[in-house]
Scaffold this motif. Structure first.
Motif, short mmCIF file in Angstrom:
data_model
loop_
_atom_site.label_atom_id
_atom_site.label_comp_id
_atom_site.label_asym_id
_atom_site.label_seq_id
_atom_site.Cartn_x
_atom_site.Cartn_y
_atom_site.Cartn_z
N PHE A 113 53.44 131.19 36.19
CA PHE A 113 53.22 129.75 36.33
C PHE A 113 54.27 128.97 35.55
O PHE A 113 54.84 128.01 36.06
CB PHE A 113 51.83 129.37 35.83
CG PHE A 113 51.62 127.89 35.75
CD1 PHE A 113 51.70 127.23 34.54
CD2 PHE A 113 51.38 127.13 36.90
CE1 PHE A 113 51.53 125.87 34.45
CE2 PHE A 113 51.21 125.77 36.82
CZ PHE A 113 51.28 125.14 35.59
N PHE A 114 54.53 129.37 34.31
CA PHE A 114 55.49 128.65 33.49
C PHE A 114 56.91 128.80 34.05
O PHE A 114 57.70 127.86 34.00
CB PHE A 114 55.43 129.12 32.04
CG PHE A 114 54.17 128.70 31.36
CD1 PHE A 114 53.22 129.63 31.00
CD2 PHE A 114 53.91 127.36 31.11
CE1 PHE A 114 52.04 129.24 30.39
CE2 PHE A 114 52.75 126.95 30.50
CZ PHE A 114 51.80 127.90 30.13
N GLU A 117 57.09 126.48 37.04
CA GLU A 117 57.12 125.10 36.58
C GLU A 117 58.49 124.75 36.00
O GLU A 117 59.03 123.67 36.26
CB GLU A 117 56.02 124.87 35.54
CG GLU A 117 55.84 123.45 35.14
CD GLU A 117 55.32 122.56 36.26
OE1 GLU A 117 54.89 123.06 37.31
OE2 GLU A 117 55.37 121.34 36.08
N LYS A 118 59.05 125.67 35.23
CA LYS A 118 60.38 125.46 34.63
C LYS A 118 61.43 125.29 35.73
O LYS A 118 62.29 124.39 35.66
CB LYS A 118 60.72 126.65 33.74
CG LYS A 118 61.95 126.51 32.93
CD LYS A 118 62.10 127.75 32.06
CE LYS A 118 63.36 127.75 31.27
NZ LYS A 118 63.53 128.95 30.47
N ARG A 120 60.88 124.30 38.81
CA ARG A 120 60.61 123.04 39.50
C ARG A 120 61.18 121.86 38.72
O ARG A 120 61.80 120.96 39.29
CB ARG A 120 59.11 122.85 39.70
CG ARG A 120 58.77 121.61 40.52
CD ARG A 120 57.28 121.32 40.50
NE ARG A 120 56.80 120.98 39.17
CZ ARG A 120 56.99 119.78 38.57
NH1 ARG A 120 57.65 118.83 39.17
NH2 ARG A 120 56.51 119.56 37.37
N ILE A 121 61.03 121.88 37.40
CA ILE A 121 61.53 120.80 36.56
C ILE A 121 63.06 120.75 36.63
O ILE A 121 63.65 119.67 36.73
CB ILE A 121 61.04 120.96 35.11
CG1 ILE A 121 59.54 120.69 35.05
CG2 ILE A 121 61.79 120.05 34.16
CD1 ILE A 121 58.90 121.05 33.74
#
Length: 156
Positions: A113-114, A117-118, A120-121
């Motif tokens: 997940f992280f 998310e990283k 995506r950012i």
């Protein structure tokens, strides 16, 4: 807190407060991991040389207890994360090797997940930069058109 992380003024204030910009360093120059040598081999020679120059300059400034003039401080908008990306690639490769050559029980899997998310950012930040560039180009074109129209009016 989330508001502060989106506030550019706060981010600039925080990065100035940390002090490394005063010496002409980027945040990636402060990273020293076990994979740094391999990462430096993978990045472009220009990135490697510029990092060495920044570190050398920062060392000499620190020894002399001086800082750079404000105009020469590094701008966080111009920072590239080439070295950090290379380190991340190396760590991912090591994790894959561990998974391949050992028990899946003994290896701790990265938290996907992280990582997602990283990623995506990072992609969102890249898109914002591209949109800003496009917007600036459009504004410049509009200014040029207005100038041309004014010149035509003055000529006639």
């Amino acid at each position: 807190m989330n508001f502060l992380l989106k506030n550019k003024r706060f981010i600039t204030f925080y990065k100035n407060l940390s002090g490394y910009r005063k010496y002409g360093l980027f945040s990636q120059d402060l990273v020293f991991s076990e994979h740094i040598n391999e990462a430096l081999k993978r990045v472009s020679p220009e990135a490697r040389e510029s990092r060495e120059k920044r570190l050398r300059r920062a060392f000499f400034l620190s020894v002399r207890k001086e800082i750079l003039p404000h105009e020469q401080w590094t701008n966080y908008n111009k920072e590239t994360f080439e070295i950090l990306n290379a380190i991340e690639e190396i760590e991912n490769e090591e994790n894959q090797k561990k998974l391949f050559f050992s028990d899946s029980k003994s290896v701790q899997l990265p938290n996907s997940f992280f990582e997602i998310e990283k990623k995506r950012i990072k992609e969102e930040a890249q898109r914002k930069k591209e949109q800003e560039i496009i917007q600036r180009m459009e504004e410049q074109q509009e200014e040029q058109q207005e100038e041309e129209e004014q010149q035509k009016k003055q000529q006639s």
